[in-house]
Design an enzyme around this catalytic site. Sequence first.
Site, short mmCIF file in Angstrom:
data_model
loop_
_atom_site.label_atom_id
_atom_site.label_comp_id
_atom_site.label_asym_id
_atom_site.label_seq_id
_atom_site.Cartn_x
_atom_site.Cartn_y
_atom_site.Cartn_z
N HIS A 153 46.45 8.14 5.54
CA HIS A 153 46.05 6.78 5.95
C HIS A 153 46.81 6.34 7.18
O HIS A 153 47.84 6.92 7.52
CB HIS A 153 46.32 5.77 4.81
CG HIS A 153 45.32 5.85 3.70
ND1 HIS A 153 45.40 6.78 2.69
CD2 HIS A 153 44.22 5.10 3.44
CE1 HIS A 153 44.38 6.62 1.85
NE2 HIS A 153 43.65 5.60 2.28
N LYS A 157 49.23 0.85 6.25
CA LYS A 157 48.94 0.75 4.81
C LYS A 157 50.26 0.50 4.07
O LYS A 157 51.25 1.18 4.33
CB LYS A 157 48.28 2.03 4.31
CG LYS A 157 47.91 1.97 2.85
CD LYS A 157 47.01 3.12 2.46
CE LYS A 157 46.74 3.14 0.96
NZ LYS A 157 46.08 1.93 0.46
#
Length: 265
Positions: A153, A157
Site C-alpha cells: 500500500h 496508510k
Amino acid sequence: MIRVLVNGADGRMGSQVVKAVYEDKDLEFVGGVSVTNIGKDAGELAGVGALGIAIREGLGQALDDIKPDVVVDFTTPKVIFENAKTCIEHGVNMVVGTTGLTAEQRGELAALAEQRKTSIFIAPNFSIGAVLMMKLSEEVAPYLPDVEIIELHHNNKLDAPSGTAIMTANKIDAARKAANAQQAPDKTHESLDGARGAKVDDIPIHSVRLPGYVAHQQVLFGGYGELLTIRHDSIDRKSFMPGVILAVKKVSSRPGLTFGLENYL
Ligand code: NAP
C-alpha cells in the site's frame, strides 16, 4: 432517493464517495463531516463543483441536524469504533470502509445494531476484484495449504497489516481447517524479529508501504514443485466506488451487522 452523509468527506476515499454519490441518480449527497477543511464546499473538494454543502465538524450533531438515511465512513482506524457507535445510537444505517476494527469491536457493534434495529455494513475491501481474490484463495487453500500474503500500500496508510490481508488469512485458515488440510513444516529460524512477517491465523503477512502504490495484494501458495500466485491490484480509488454505492443501496435490507462485500454480490 437515499440521503447520504459522508464522514471523512475530504479524504482520499471520502472525496471519491462524495463524487460517486453525487453522480448516482438514486442517491442524494446531503452532508460531509471531517476535522479539517471545515466550511469548505464538499463538492469543490471532490472535484464536482460547488454543491452548497459545507464540510462540518462533529458527526453526532450532523446526524441530529441533517438526519441522513445512510452514513458512509472513510476516516481513520482510531475513530471508527466511536463513529460506528454514534451512528447506531442515532438509528442511522452505516457503510464502513475504514479499516482497523477488531473482531471484538465488530461483535459489540453487532449487538448494539441488533438492539437498536439498525443496519451496519463493514467491508475491508470494496473492490470486486479483491473480493474475487479472497474467494479464489479460499478455494485453493484446501489443496495448497502452505500460503503467505504480501500486501502493498501507499505510505500514508495508517494500519498494518491491511484489513483485506487479515480477512484473506481468516478465510484461508477456515477453508484449510474445514478440509483438514495439513501444512508443511516451516524450519526457518528468525534471527531478526519480523523477518517472517506477522502471523494471522498462522499465515505470515508481509506489509510493504511505499509511495506509488495504491492497494495491492499477492497470495502465494506453495506446493512441492509448483507455485500458484493470486494477485490483485487496485490502481485507482475508483475501483472501490461500485462496491460502496451497492452497499449504500443494500445496507437497509440486512438488519444488524454484515461483514464483507460478498454478502451483497
Ligand atoms: P485519508 O485520506 O487520510 O482520509 C481520512 C479522512 O478522515 C481525512 O480527511 C481525515 O481528516 C478525516 N478524519 C479524521 N478523523 C476524523 C473524524 N474523527 N471525523 C471525521 N473525519 C475524520 O484516508 P483514506 O486513504 O481515504 O482512507 C480512509 C480509510 O479507508 C482507511 O482506514 C483506509 O485503510 C480505508 N480504506 C478502505 C478501503 C476499502 O475498500 N474498504 C479502500 C481504501 C481505503 P484529516 O486529514 O484532517 O485527518
